[in-house]
Design a protein around this motif. Structure first.
Motif, PDB file in Angstrom:
ATOM      1  N   ASN A  55       0.830  -1.212   0.000  1.00 60.68           N
ATOM      2  CA  ASN A  55       0.000   0.000   0.000  1.00 60.68           C
ATOM      3  C   ASN A  55       0.862   1.259   0.000  1.00 60.68           C
ATOM      4  O   ASN A  55       0.546   2.228  -0.701  1.00 60.68           O
ATOM      5  CB  ASN A  55      -0.958   0.004   1.196  1.00 60.68           C
ATOM      6  CG  ASN A  55      -2.179  -0.859   0.956  1.00 60.68           C
ATOM      7  OD1 ASN A  55      -2.707  -0.930  -0.148  1.00 60.68           O
ATOM      8  ND2 ASN A  55      -2.630  -1.532   1.995  1.00 60.68           N
ATOM      9  N   ALA A  56       1.940   1.258   0.774  1.00 62.64           N
ATOM     10  CA  ALA A  56       2.840   2.415   0.806  1.00 62.64           C
ATOM     11  C   ALA A  56       3.496   2.631  -0.558  1.00 62.64           C
ATOM     12  O   ALA A  56       3.625   3.772  -1.021  1.00 62.64           O
ATOM     13  CB  ALA A  56       3.899   2.230   1.889  1.00 62.64           C
ATOM     14  N   LEU A  57       3.892   1.547  -1.215  1.00 60.00           N
ATOM     15  CA  LEU A  57       4.474   1.661  -2.551  1.00 60.00           C
ATOM     16  C   LEU A  57       3.457   2.197  -3.550  1.00 60.00           C
ATOM     17  O   LEU A  57       3.789   3.026  -4.403  1.00 60.00           O
ATOM     18  CB  LEU A  57       5.017   0.300  -3.012  1.00 60.00           C
ATOM     19  CG  LEU A  57       6.269  -0.182  -2.297  1.00 60.00           C
ATOM     20  CD1 LEU A  57       6.494  -1.671  -2.543  1.00 60.00           C
ATOM     21  CD2 LEU A  57       7.483   0.628  -2.730  1.00 60.00           C
ATOM     22  N   CYS A  58       2.213   1.758  -3.445  1.00 57.80           N
ATOM     23  CA  CYS A  58       1.160   2.260  -4.335  1.00 57.80           C
ATOM     24  C   CYS A  58       0.975   3.765  -4.156  1.00 57.80           C
ATOM     25  O   CYS A  58       0.849   4.500  -5.145  1.00 57.80           O
ATOM     26  CB  CYS A  58      -0.168   1.542  -4.064  1.00 57.80           C
ATOM     27  SG  CYS A  58      -0.246  -0.135  -4.691  1.00 57.80           S
ATOM     28  N   ALA A  59       0.951   4.210  -2.913  1.00 57.94           N
ATOM     29  CA  ALA A  59       0.800   5.637  -2.640  1.00 57.94           C
ATOM     30  C   ALA A  59       1.984   6.420  -3.205  1.00 57.94           C
ATOM     31  O   ALA A  59       1.810   7.468  -3.834  1.00 57.94           O
ATOM     32  CB  ALA A  59       0.660   5.871  -1.135  1.00 57.94           C
ATOM     33  N   GLU A  60       3.182   5.887  -3.008  1.00 59.75           N
ATOM     34  CA  GLU A  60       4.402   6.530  -3.504  1.00 59.75           C
ATOM     35  C   GLU A  60       4.407   6.627  -5.029  1.00 59.75           C
ATOM     36  O   GLU A  60       4.835   7.630  -5.597  1.00 59.75           O
ATOM     37  CB  GLU A  60       5.598   5.716  -3.013  1.00 59.75           C
ATOM     38  CG  GLU A  60       6.946   6.258  -3.382  1.00 59.75           C
ATOM     39  CD  GLU A  60       8.048   5.340  -2.879  1.00 59.75           C
ATOM     40  OE1 GLU A  60       8.914   4.962  -3.700  1.00 59.75           O
ATOM     41  OE2 GLU A  60       8.044   4.989  -1.686  1.00 59.75           O
ATOM     42  N   MET A  61       3.913   5.579  -5.686  1.00 61.51           N
ATOM     43  CA  MET A  61       3.928   5.530  -7.149  1.00 61.51           C
ATOM     44  C   MET A  61       2.644   6.080  -7.776  1.00 61.51           C
ATOM     45  O   MET A  61       2.559   6.179  -9.001  1.00 61.51           O
ATOM     46  CB  MET A  61       4.131   4.085  -7.612  1.00 61.51           C
ATOM     47  CG  MET A  61       5.474   3.503  -7.256  1.00 61.51           C
ATOM     48  SD  MET A  61       5.612   1.767  -7.747  1.00 61.51           S
ATOM     49  CE  MET A  61       5.463   1.904  -9.540  1.00 61.51           C
ATOM     50  N   ASP A  62       1.648   6.382  -6.946  1.00 60.62           N
ATOM     51  CA  ASP A  62       0.343   6.851  -7.403  1.00 60.62           C
ATOM     52  C   ASP A  62      -0.305   5.837  -8.360  1.00 60.62           C
ATOM     53  O   ASP A  62      -0.711   6.182  -9.465  1.00 60.62           O
ATOM     54  CB  ASP A  62       0.452   8.225  -8.064  1.00 60.62           C
ATOM     55  CG  ASP A  62      -0.919   8.884  -8.245  1.00 60.62           C
ATOM     56  OD1 ASP A  62      -1.846   8.578  -7.465  1.00 60.62           O
ATOM     57  OD2 ASP A  62      -1.060   9.691  -9.193  1.00 60.62           O
ATOM     58  N   ILE A  63      -0.363   4.585  -7.899  1.00 55.50           N
ATOM     59  CA  ILE A  63      -1.018   3.527  -8.659  1.00 55.50           C
ATOM     60  C   ILE A  63      -2.015   2.819  -7.751  1.00 55.50           C
ATOM     61  O   ILE A  63      -1.964   2.957  -6.525  1.00 55.50           O
ATOM     62  CB  ILE A  63      -0.007   2.504  -9.244  1.00 55.50           C
ATOM     63  CG1 ILE A  63       0.765   1.788  -8.127  1.00 55.50           C
ATOM     64  CG2 ILE A  63       0.931   3.180 -10.235  1.00 55.50           C
ATOM     65  CD1 ILE A  63       1.651   0.646  -8.620  1.00 55.50           C
ATOM     66  N   SER A  64      -2.897   2.034  -8.340  1.00 52.46           N
ATOM     67  CA  SER A  64      -3.876   1.270  -7.567  1.00 52.46           C
ATOM     68  C   SER A  64      -3.365  -0.143  -7.325  1.00 52.46           C
ATOM     69  O   SER A  64      -2.449  -0.614  -8.002  1.00 52.46           O
ATOM     70  CB  SER A  64      -5.206   1.209  -8.319  1.00 52.46           C
ATOM     71  OG  SER A  64      -5.084   0.347  -9.439  1.00 52.46           O
ATOM     72  N   LEU A  65      -3.999  -0.823  -6.386  1.00 54.18           N
ATOM     73  CA  LEU A  65      -3.644  -2.220  -6.107  1.00 54.18           C
ATOM     74  C   LEU A  65      -3.889  -3.107  -7.327  1.00 54.18           C
ATOM     75  O   LEU A  65      -3.224  -4.130  -7.472  1.00 54.18           O
ATOM     76  CB  LEU A  65      -4.423  -2.732  -4.902  1.00 54.18           C
ATOM     77  CG  LEU A  65      -3.949  -2.216  -3.544  1.00 54.18           C
ATOM     78  CD1 LEU A  65      -4.974  -2.546  -2.465  1.00 54.18           C
ATOM     79  CD2 LEU A  65      -2.591  -2.790  -3.189  1.00 54.18           C
ATOM     80  N   GLU A  66      -4.808  -2.742  -8.200  1.00 51.36           N
ATOM     81  CA  GLU A  66      -5.057  -3.511  -9.417  1.00 51.36           C
ATOM     82  C   GLU A  66      -3.847  -3.518 -10.348  1.00 51.36           C
ATOM     83  O   GLU A  66      -3.730  -4.389 -11.199  1.00 51.36           O
ATOM     84  CB  GLU A  66      -6.273  -2.954 -10.171  1.00 51.36           C
ATOM     85  CG  GLU A  66      -7.592  -3.342  -9.555  1.00 51.36           C
ATOM     86  CD  GLU A  66      -7.835  -4.847  -9.601  1.00 51.36           C
ATOM     87  OE1 GLU A  66      -7.682  -5.454 -10.679  1.00 51.36           O
ATOM     88  OE2 GLU A  66      -8.156  -5.413  -8.545  1.00 51.36           O
ATOM     89  N   GLN A  67      -2.954  -2.560 -10.168  1.00 52.13           N
ATOM     90  CA  GLN A  67      -1.763  -2.447 -11.006  1.00 52.13           C
ATOM     91  C   GLN A  67      -0.545  -3.122 -10.370  1.00 52.13           C
ATOM     92  O   GLN A  67       0.567  -2.950 -10.837  1.00 52.13           O
ATOM     93  CB  GLN A  67      -1.462  -0.978 -11.278  1.00 52.13           C
ATOM     94  CG  GLN A  67      -2.545  -0.303 -12.102  1.00 52.13           C
ATOM     95  CD  GLN A  67      -2.328   1.186 -12.185  1.00 52.13           C
ATOM     96  OE1 GLN A  67      -2.429   1.905 -11.201  1.00 52.13           O
ATOM     97  NE2 GLN A  67      -2.000   1.648 -13.385  1.00 52.13           N
ATOM     98  N   VAL A  68      -0.792  -3.900  -9.316  1.00 55.76           N
ATOM     99  CA  VAL A  68       0.285  -4.566  -8.582  1.00 55.76           C
ATOM    100  C   VAL A  68       0.169  -6.075  -8.728  1.00 55.76           C
ATOM    101  O   VAL A  68      -0.925  -6.641  -8.643  1.00 55.76           O
ATOM    102  CB  VAL A  68       0.229  -4.204  -7.077  1.00 55.76           C
ATOM    103  CG1 VAL A  68       1.317  -4.940  -6.297  1.00 55.76           C
ATOM    104  CG2 VAL A  68       0.340  -2.701  -6.884  1.00 55.76           C
ATOM    105  N   ALA A  69       1.309  -6.716  -8.931  1.00 53.83           N
ATOM    106  CA  ALA A  69       1.406  -8.174  -8.868  1.00 53.83           C
ATOM    107  C   ALA A  69       2.242  -8.515  -7.643  1.00 53.83           C
ATOM    108  O   ALA A  69       3.182  -7.788  -7.302  1.00 53.83           O
ATOM    109  CB  ALA A  69       2.073  -8.731 -10.119  1.00 53.83           C
ATOM    110  N   PHE A  70       1.882  -9.599  -6.985  1.00 49.96           N
ATOM    111  CA  PHE A  70       2.653 -10.076  -5.845  1.00 49.96           C
ATOM    112  C   PHE A  70       2.915 -11.556  -6.047  1.00 49.96           C
ATOM    113  O   PHE A  70       1.992 -12.324  -6.273  1.00 49.96           O
ATOM    114  CB  PHE A  70       1.906  -9.855  -4.523  1.00 49.96           C
ATOM    115  CG  PHE A  70       2.787  -9.988  -3.321  1.00 49.96           C
ATOM    116  CD1 PHE A  70       3.338  -8.869  -2.727  1.00 49.96           C
ATOM    117  CD2 PHE A  70       3.111 -11.238  -2.805  1.00 49.96           C
ATOM    118  CE1 PHE A  70       4.182  -8.982  -1.628  1.00 49.96           C
ATOM    119  CE2 PHE A  70       3.958 -11.372  -1.719  1.00 49.96           C
ATOM    120  CZ  PHE A  70       4.492 -10.233  -1.124  1.00 49.96           C
ATOM    121  N   VAL A  71       4.192 -11.933  -5.957  1.00 52.38           N
ATOM    122  CA  VAL A  71       4.597 -13.329  -6.103  1.00 52.38           C
ATOM    123  C   VAL A  71       5.052 -13.813  -4.735  1.00 52.38           C
ATOM    124  O   VAL A  71       5.990 -13.263  -4.166  1.00 52.38           O
ATOM    125  CB  VAL A  71       5.727 -13.485  -7.143  1.00 52.38           C
ATOM    126  CG1 VAL A  71       6.035 -14.966  -7.361  1.00 52.38           C
ATOM    127  CG2 VAL A  71       5.360 -12.806  -8.456  1.00 52.38           C
TER     128      VAL A  71
END
Length: 178
Positions: free
Chosen positions: A96-112
């Protein structure tokens, strides 16, 4: 990638701007080695490293998020030119902190990831991926599971999926990436 990519998976992969990776069991085989002095040793697969570098070169941010503190993972991240967050107790909070920093949504994140500490992130991101040898309780929450095991090319398999879905394969094969 030889198998065709399902439409839903391709759509999820096409949206990814941030790829987060657990380390132990995902980029390694999950075994912990200690020498006689108590120093931790890890083995990383070169194919996985190449995949992480390709993602970065194609404009996809790559971050390692690991619960363990360890110099080996930090050295590998530095060698590949990618960020690492070590000693993370709440991986979803880190995402969530990375999303805020990058101004992206969780839908734009992949987690392995491969085990229970990865589940909160799995449930929140747009693309959750588990290596073939992930614990079943975690794997059942993945959108996709690799054929390769953690530390044996699973990360590269996932990177290839993203790169193919986002149309980067022709430039990679032509050697025209920046």
């Amino acid at each position: 990638m030889t198998a065709p990519i399902a439409d839903d998976l391709r759509a999820r992969a096409a949206r990814i701007r941030l790829a987060c990776f657990d380390v132990d069991g995902t980029l390694t085989d999950g075994r912990l080695y200690f020498d006689s002095e108590g120093r931790e040793l890890k083995a990383f697969h070169v194919l996985d490293g190449q995949g992480l570098v390709l993602l970065r070169r194609c404009g996809i941010a790559v971050v390692l998020i690991t619960a363990r503190q360890g110099r080996a993972a930090e050295l590998r991240a530095a060698e590949l030119g990618i960020a690492i967050h070590s000693g993370v107790k709440d991986k979803l909070a880190a995402v969530n902190a990375l999303c805020a920093e990058m101004d992206i949504s969780l839908e734009q994140v992949a987690f392995v990831g491969d085990d229970l500490p990865d589940l909160p992130a799995f449930r929140a991101v747009g693309l959750a991926v588990a290596p073939a040898n992930a614990h079943p309780w975690t794997a059942q929450h993945a959108h996709w599971q690799t054929r390769a095991a953690g530390g044996e090319g699973a990360a590269r398999e996932f990177c290839d999926l993203l790169l193919t879905a986002q149309g980067h394969l022709p430039a990679i094969l032509a050697g025209t990436l920046p």
